[in-house]
Design a protein around this motif. Structure first.
Motif, short mmCIF file in Angstrom:
data_model
loop_
_atom_site.label_atom_id
_atom_site.label_comp_id
_atom_site.label_asym_id
_atom_site.label_seq_id
_atom_site.Cartn_x
_atom_site.Cartn_y
_atom_site.Cartn_z
N GLN A 218 -9.74 -12.71 1.38
CA GLN A 218 -9.23 -12.92 2.74
C GLN A 218 -7.78 -13.39 2.72
N ILE A 219 -7.48 -14.28 1.81
CA ILE A 219 -6.10 -14.78 1.69
C ILE A 219 -5.15 -13.63 1.37
N VAL A 220 -5.55 -12.78 0.44
CA VAL A 220 -4.68 -11.69 -0.02
C VAL A 220 -4.46 -10.65 1.07
N VAL A 221 -5.53 -10.20 1.72
CA VAL A 221 -5.37 -9.14 2.72
C VAL A 221 -4.60 -9.64 3.94
N ARG A 222 -4.74 -10.90 4.28
CA ARG A 222 -3.98 -11.45 5.40
C ARG A 222 -2.51 -11.56 5.04
N ALA A 223 -2.24 -11.93 3.81
CA ALA A 223 -0.84 -12.01 3.37
C ALA A 223 -0.20 -10.63 3.36
N ARG A 224 -0.94 -9.63 2.95
CA ARG A 224 -0.41 -8.26 2.95
C ARG A 224 -0.11 -7.80 4.37
N ARG A 225 -1.00 -8.13 5.29
CA ARG A 225 -0.77 -7.73 6.68
C ARG A 225 0.49 -8.36 7.24
N ASN A 227 3.10 -9.78 5.38
CA ASN A 227 4.33 -9.57 4.61
C ASN A 227 4.69 -8.10 4.40
N THR A 228 3.69 -7.27 4.20
CA THR A 228 3.95 -5.84 3.98
C THR A 228 2.94 -5.02 4.78
N PRO A 229 3.03 -5.06 6.11
CA PRO A 229 2.05 -4.37 6.94
C PRO A 229 1.97 -2.87 6.67
N SER A 230 3.09 -2.26 6.27
CA SER A 230 3.08 -0.82 6.01
C SER A 230 2.26 -0.47 4.78
N LEU A 231 2.09 -1.46 3.87
CA LEU A 231 1.34 -1.21 2.64
C LEU A 231 -0.11 -1.68 2.72
N SER A 232 -0.42 -2.42 3.78
CA SER A 232 -1.75 -3.00 3.88
C SER A 232 -2.84 -1.94 3.87
N ARG A 233 -2.71 -0.92 4.71
CA ARG A 233 -3.73 0.14 4.74
C ARG A 233 -3.74 0.93 3.44
N GLN A 234 -2.57 1.07 2.82
CA GLN A 234 -2.49 1.80 1.55
C GLN A 234 -3.34 1.11 0.48
#
Length: 287
Positions: A218-225, A227-234
């Motif tokens: 949860q910590i990691v996916v929220r940070a991705r959203r 900090n790097t939203p364009s890469l989150s779905r990737q």
């Protein structure tokens, strides 16, 4: 309650009768209300522990099921042929193990409550915290648990199990744009993989670290959203593709390939998930 019929063939009466010799022919001395010590110094079980052992076995074997109530005290006293304090000691033992629930003042008696994986997970997590375990410790353990489970599942040949794992995968596909749900779904996929392998020991071990894995995910996916939203779905798509490949491998029955692929996947995925957090303590994740 069917399980405690008054068949005295299973009587647990081992307390000495009044006025009897304290020493049995086998060299066991009776003392301390039923606690015994053999001649070689090994402590034998108290009578209450023996009664608890029998009731525990009845729960494990399904004679007593979750939600059932133990028979009333007089029936249990007659069945086991023990004293009231001994019987109550046995029930307290089961209560401490989470196998029965006592409702003070209730006339229904003790209710059987079969514990789930969380009963093991909580004390295990506490032990990890007390020992100063890090996230790196936990993820190394996961890498030792899941690949063999993938192999076992592939070799099992049970189509119902494969369908169950694929159902978790389908649910995760629907979570691609919801990071919070995706983190939960990812942790669930990993857990179900082990549970479906059929190895109960591996399943318990996976359940012990489930909450820690979930929190870090949860910590990691929220940070991705953030900090790097364009890469989150990737990242999420990449994970789903790995899940798809694993499902196909276990369906094919190739245990070696399933284990090798999952070991390789975890090595890559764990490096991404743990980047900069290897030394983070479990206590800091769970608080």
């Amino acid at each position: 309650m069917r399980a405690a019929a008054s068949d005295h063939s299973e009587t647990v009466r081992v307390e000495p009768m009044a006025g009897s010799d304290d020493r049995r022919p086998d060299g066991v001395n009776w003392n301390n209300g039923g606690a015994v010590t053999s001649a070689n110094g090994v402590r034998a079980p108290k009578t209450g522990e023996l009664v608890a052992r029998r009731l525990r076995r009845m729960i494990v074997d399904g004679e007593l099921k979750s939600g059932d109530f133990l028979p009333h005290e007089p029936e249990l006293l007659a069945h086991f042929n023990v004293s009231r304090p001994t019987l109550r000691e046995a029930v307290r033992v089961l209560e401490s193990e989470g196998l029965v629930e006592l409702r003070r003042g209730s006339r229904t008696g003790a209710r059987v409550t079969v514990p789930g994986p969380e009963a093991v997970a909580r004390p295990a997590a506490l032990q990890l915290q007390l020992g100063g375990a890090t996230l790196a410790d936990v993820y190394v353990a996961r890498s030792a648990i899941e690949p063999p489970a993938a192999r076992l599942l592939a070799l099992d040949g049970d189509e119902e199990k494969y369908a169950a794992l694929e159902q978790v995968l389908e649910e995760e596909r629907a979570n691609l744009d919801d990071v919070d749900r995706f983190a939960v779904g990812a942790a669930q996929f990993h857990l179900r993989l082990v549970q479906l392998s059929g190895n109960q020991t591996l399943a318990v071990m996976a359940g012990m670290v489930y909450e820690i894995i979930l929190r870090q995910s949860q910590i990691v996916v929220r940070a991705r959203r953030e900090n790097t939203p364009s890469l989150s779905r990737q990242y999420n798509n990449r994970a789903v593709r790995a899940y798809e490949k694993l499902v196909n491998l276990v369906r094919s029955g190739d245990g070696d390939a399933a284990e090798a692929f999952w070991r390789k996947h975890l090595a890559v995925a764990d490096e991404l998930v743990l980047a900069g957090s290897e030394a983070t303590r479990v206590i800091d994740i769970l608080e």
